[in-house]
Motif scaffolding. Structure first.
Motif, PDB file in Angstrom:
ATOM      1  N   ARG A 128      17.260  -3.518  -2.918  1.00 24.99           N
ATOM      2  CA  ARG A 128      17.196  -2.170  -2.355  1.00 24.99           C
ATOM      3  C   ARG A 128      16.719  -1.194  -3.418  1.00 24.99           C
ATOM      4  O   ARG A 128      17.204  -1.193  -4.549  1.00 24.99           O
ATOM      5  N   ALA A 129      15.749  -0.379  -3.057  1.00 25.82           N
ATOM      6  CA  ALA A 129      15.203   0.610  -3.982  1.00 25.82           C
ATOM      7  C   ALA A 129      15.071   1.939  -3.260  1.00 25.82           C
ATOM      8  O   ALA A 129      14.888   1.994  -2.042  1.00 25.82           O
ATOM      9  N   LEU A 130      15.172   3.008  -4.017  1.00 30.49           N
ATOM     10  CA  LEU A 130      14.998   4.353  -3.473  1.00 30.49           C
ATOM     11  C   LEU A 130      13.841   5.021  -4.200  1.00 30.49           C
ATOM     12  O   LEU A 130      13.844   5.120  -5.430  1.00 30.49           O
ATOM     13  N   VAL A 131      12.829   5.448  -3.442  1.00 29.20           N
ATOM     14  CA  VAL A 131      11.685   6.154  -4.016  1.00 29.20           C
ATOM     15  C   VAL A 131      11.860   7.647  -3.764  1.00 29.20           C
ATOM     16  O   VAL A 131      12.109   8.070  -2.630  1.00 29.20           O
ATOM     17  N   ILE A 132      11.724   8.429  -4.823  1.00 29.82           N
ATOM     18  CA  ILE A 132      11.914   9.879  -4.741  1.00 29.82           C
ATOM     19  C   ILE A 132      10.657  10.566  -5.252  1.00 29.82           C
ATOM     20  O   ILE A 132      10.217  10.326  -6.376  1.00 29.82           O
ATOM     21  N   GLU A 133      10.070  11.413  -4.413  1.00 26.34           N
ATOM     22  CA  GLU A 133       8.872  12.162  -4.804  1.00 26.34           C
ATOM     23  C   GLU A 133       8.929  13.538  -4.155  1.00 26.34           C
ATOM     24  O   GLU A 133       9.855  13.846  -3.409  1.00 26.34           O
ATOM     25  N   CYS A 134       7.910  14.371  -4.431  1.00 23.97           N
ATOM     26  CA  CYS A 134       7.967  15.758  -3.971  1.00 23.97           C
ATOM     27  C   CYS A 134       7.311  15.983  -2.612  1.00 23.97           C
ATOM     28  O   CYS A 134       7.372  17.084  -2.080  1.00 23.97           O
ATOM     29  N   ASN A 135       6.670  14.954  -2.026  1.00 23.80           N
ATOM     30  CA  ASN A 135       6.067  15.138  -0.705  1.00 23.80           C
ATOM     31  C   ASN A 135       6.068  13.820   0.052  1.00 23.80           C
ATOM     32  O   ASN A 135       6.025  12.738  -0.542  1.00 23.80           O
ATOM     33  N   TRP A 136       6.110  13.913   1.390  1.00 24.73           N
ATOM     34  CA  TRP A 136       6.242  12.725   2.226  1.00 24.73           C
ATOM     35  C   TRP A 136       5.032  11.792   2.177  1.00 24.73           C
ATOM     36  O   TRP A 136       5.197  10.568   2.165  1.00 24.73           O
ATOM     37  N   PRO A 137       3.810  12.297   2.159  1.00 20.48           N
ATOM     38  CA  PRO A 137       2.674  11.362   2.087  1.00 20.48           C
ATOM     39  C   PRO A 137       2.732  10.459   0.860  1.00 20.48           C
ATOM     40  O   PRO A 137       2.483   9.254   0.952  1.00 20.48           O
ATOM     41  N   GLU A 138       3.073  11.032  -0.300  1.00 24.29           N
ATOM     42  CA  GLU A 138       3.136  10.230  -1.519  1.00 24.29           C
ATOM     43  C   GLU A 138       4.290   9.236  -1.483  1.00 24.29           C
ATOM     44  O   GLU A 138       4.137   8.065  -1.830  1.00 24.29           O
ATOM     45  N   VAL A 139       5.461   9.707  -1.065  1.00 20.85           N
ATOM     46  CA  VAL A 139       6.619   8.823  -1.066  1.00 20.85           C
ATOM     47  C   VAL A 139       6.430   7.685  -0.060  1.00 20.85           C
ATOM     48  O   VAL A 139       6.860   6.549  -0.284  1.00 20.85           O
ATOM     49  N   SER A 140       5.736   7.965   1.038  1.00 24.11           N
ATOM     50  CA  SER A 140       5.456   6.915   2.023  1.00 24.11           C
ATOM     51  C   SER A 140       4.449   5.912   1.478  1.00 24.11           C
ATOM     52  O   SER A 140       4.568   4.700   1.704  1.00 24.11           O
ATOM     53  N   ARG A 141       3.450   6.412   0.753  1.00 20.76           N
ATOM     54  CA  ARG A 141       2.454   5.511   0.163  1.00 20.76           C
ATOM     55  C   ARG A 141       3.099   4.616  -0.884  1.00 20.76           C
ATOM     56  O   ARG A 141       2.820   3.411  -0.950  1.00 20.76           O
ATOM     57  N   PHE A 142       3.980   5.195  -1.704  1.00 26.55           N
ATOM     58  CA  PHE A 142       4.665   4.399  -2.715  1.00 26.55           C
ATOM     59  C   PHE A 142       5.479   3.287  -2.062  1.00 26.55           C
ATOM     60  O   PHE A 142       5.482   2.147  -2.525  1.00 26.55           O
ATOM     61  N   ARG A 143       6.196   3.631  -0.975  1.00 30.72           N
ATOM     62  CA  ARG A 143       7.012   2.616  -0.310  1.00 30.72           C
ATOM     63  C   ARG A 143       6.144   1.474   0.199  1.00 30.72           C
ATOM     64  O   ARG A 143       6.469   0.293   0.008  1.00 30.72           O
ATOM     65  N   GLU A 144       5.045   1.814   0.833  1.00 32.91           N
ATOM     66  CA  GLU A 144       4.164   0.789   1.395  1.00 32.91           C
ATOM     67  C   GLU A 144       3.629  -0.141   0.306  1.00 32.91           C
ATOM     68  O   GLU A 144       3.643  -1.370   0.455  1.00 32.91           O
ATOM     69  N   GLU A 145       3.174   0.433  -0.805  1.00 32.34           N
ATOM     70  CA  GLU A 145       2.587  -0.380  -1.865  1.00 32.34           C
ATOM     71  C   GLU A 145       3.638  -1.195  -2.608  1.00 32.34           C
ATOM     72  O   GLU A 145       3.404  -2.355  -2.961  1.00 32.34           O
ATOM     73  N   LEU A 146       4.807  -0.610  -2.851  1.00 28.25           N
ATOM     74  CA  LEU A 146       5.858  -1.334  -3.561  1.00 28.25           C
ATOM     75  C   LEU A 146       6.374  -2.511  -2.740  1.00 28.25           C
ATOM     76  O   LEU A 146       6.583  -3.604  -3.268  1.00 28.25           O
ATOM     77  N   GLU A 147       6.570  -2.296  -1.438  1.00 33.41           N
ATOM     78  CA  GLU A 147       7.066  -3.383  -0.597  1.00 33.41           C
ATOM     79  C   GLU A 147       6.022  -4.480  -0.436  1.00 33.41           C
ATOM     80  O   GLU A 147       6.373  -5.649  -0.241  1.00 33.41           O
ATOM     81  N   ALA A 148       4.740  -4.109  -0.530  1.00 30.70           N
ATOM     82  CA  ALA A 148       3.680  -5.112  -0.405  1.00 30.70           C
ATOM     83  C   ALA A 148       3.568  -5.974  -1.660  1.00 30.70           C
ATOM     84  O   ALA A 148       3.206  -7.151  -1.584  1.00 30.70           O
ATOM     85  N   GLU A 149       3.883  -5.393  -2.828  1.00 29.38           N
ATOM     86  CA  GLU A 149       3.663  -6.095  -4.089  1.00 29.38           C
ATOM     87  C   GLU A 149       4.931  -6.681  -4.703  1.00 29.38           C
ATOM     88  O   GLU A 149       4.855  -7.614  -5.497  1.00 29.38           O
ATOM     89  N   LEU A 150       6.103  -6.138  -4.341  1.00 27.04           N
ATOM     90  CA  LEU A 150       7.343  -6.543  -4.996  1.00 27.04           C
ATOM     91  C   LEU A 150       8.416  -6.864  -3.958  1.00 27.04           C
ATOM     92  O   LEU A 150       8.369  -6.351  -2.834  1.00 27.04           O
ATOM     93  N   PRO A 151       9.407  -7.691  -4.327  1.00 30.02           N
ATOM     94  CA  PRO A 151      10.500  -8.008  -3.391  1.00 30.02           C
ATOM     95  C   PRO A 151      11.498  -6.855  -3.310  1.00 30.02           C
ATOM     96  O   PRO A 151      12.643  -6.958  -3.757  1.00 30.02           O
ATOM     97  N   LEU A 152      11.054  -5.741  -2.732  1.00 30.47           N
ATOM     98  CA  LEU A 152      11.877  -4.544  -2.627  1.00 30.47           C
ATOM     99  C   LEU A 152      11.992  -4.103  -1.173  1.00 30.47           C
ATOM    100  O   LEU A 152      11.046  -4.231  -0.400  1.00 30.47           O
ATOM    101  N   ALA A 153      13.159  -3.584  -0.816  1.00 25.42           N
ATOM    102  CA  ALA A 153      13.360  -2.893   0.456  1.00 25.42           C
ATOM    103  C   ALA A 153      13.541  -1.425   0.101  1.00 25.42           C
ATOM    104  O   ALA A 153      14.558  -1.035  -0.473  1.00 25.42           O
ATOM    105  N   VAL A 154      12.544  -0.611   0.411  1.00 20.21           N
ATOM    106  CA  VAL A 154      12.456   0.737  -0.146  1.00 20.21           C
ATOM    107  C   VAL A 154      12.865   1.804   0.868  1.00 20.21           C
ATOM    108  O   VAL A 154      12.366   1.839   1.992  1.00 20.21           O
ATOM    109  N   ASP A 155      13.781   2.680   0.442  1.00 16.88           N
ATOM    110  CA  ASP A 155      14.113   3.893   1.183  1.00 16.88           C
ATOM    111  C   ASP A 155      13.400   5.074   0.530  1.00 16.88           C
ATOM    112  O   ASP A 155      12.983   4.997  -0.631  1.00 16.88           O
ATOM    113  N   ARG A 156      13.283   6.198   1.269  1.00 17.82           N
ATOM    114  CA  ARG A 156      12.540   7.352   0.776  1.00 17.82           C
ATOM    115  C   ARG A 156      13.425   8.598   0.715  1.00 17.82           C
ATOM    116  O   ARG A 156      14.352   8.745   1.502  1.00 17.82           O
ATOM    117  N   MET A 157      13.078   9.479  -0.219  1.00 17.38           N
ATOM    118  CA  MET A 157      13.773  10.762  -0.309  1.00 17.38           C
ATOM    119  C   MET A 157      12.894  11.746  -1.066  1.00 17.38           C
ATOM    120  O   MET A 157      12.148  11.359  -1.971  1.00 17.38           O
TER     121      MET A 157
END
Length: 256
Positions: A128-157
């Motif tokens: 389980r991982a939590l991605v924190i950024e200042c805007n939704w487009p970026e935080v959503s992009r990070f989640r998509e790329e991290l879950e595609a490349e690493l064994p992570l289940a990513v939440d956003r904030m």
């Protein structure tokens, strides 16, 4: 850029540039940012940026053209070739070790064949991982790329939500122990750490390819181009402005 990582900063930068080359974001023959631009935009020491570029030249990914700058090599090493060489070396070393233990190549290969399906059937547990950024487009992009490349289940904030909830409800911070890692960018690393105020969950900062790609696009814009800088928070916008100014992109007009 995670300055607290055990991985040297110049290695982190090399990895990002090499990834851009391998994925085609930086194409053969295209010019890469100068040392000054990289150092200013990413807020790192110029010597660090210079070392990363020099090592990428030695490895064949970049080439220097006197009087013009640094460019992606016309034929950079391919990931497939590098991986193939690594696998071949591993197989050769393992076969030699098996031979020394008294096993034939046929016995080794037969055992490897029976083990392969078992190894392939194993699925890595997703952390389980939590991605924190200042805007939704970026935080959503990070989640998509991290879950595609690493064994992570990513939440956003969002950063502003984190700081507000941490201020209003101290128990919210304690709930973070359910995450294996908290991920943000180097713009917000200190802000996120201050909000969490504990070290039981590692907080890491990303240097993403978007930063270098953005620098490339900005440096190619015509003289006098007006560029709007937008982020989810005023502080984030100011961070972007400082990066543009530090990179020496004086040919642009910035609007906040």
């Amino acid at each position: 850029m995670n300055r607290e990582s055990s991985v040297p900063v110049h290695v982190q930068l090399k990895t990002q540039i090499r990834h851009l080359i391998m994925t085609g974001a930086l194409k053969p023959g295209s010019q890469v940012p100068t040392v000054r631009q990289l150092a200013g935009f990413l807020r790192i020491n110029p010597n660090t940026a210079a070392k990363a570029l020099a090592e990428l030249q030695q490895e064949g990914y970049l080439e220097s053209r006197p009087g013009r700058g640094t460019f992606v090599a016309d034929r950079p090493p391919t990931g497939e070739g590098k991986m193939a060489r690594g696998i071949e070396r591993l197989v050769d070393e393992t076969l030699e070790r098996a031979r020394r233990l008294g096993y034939s190549a046929e016995e080794f290969l037969a055992t490897a064949a029976t083990r392969a399906p078992v190894a392939g059937a194993r699925k890595a547990k997703r952390t389980r991982a939590l991605v924190i950024e200042c805007n939704w487009p970026e935080v959503s992009r990070f989640r998509e790329e991290l879950e595609a490349e690493l064994p992570l289940a990513v939440d956003r904030m969002l950063v502003e939500d984190l700081t507000e909830r941490a201020r209003r409800d101290p128990s919210f911070v304690r709930e973070m122990v359910g995450y294996g890692v908290v991920i943000t960018t180097f713009f917000h690393i200190h802000e996120v750490k201050a909000a969490l105020a504990f070290e039981s969950v590692p907080v890491v900062a990303l240097l993403t390819e978007a930063n270098i790609s953005t620098l490339l696009r900005l440096s190619e814009l015509p003289e006098g181009t007006t560029v709007g800088l937008v982020c989810g928070t005023p502080k984030g916008t100011q961070n972007l402005l400082r990066s543009v100014q530090s990179a020496g992109l004086t040919h642009l007009k910035t609007v906040l």
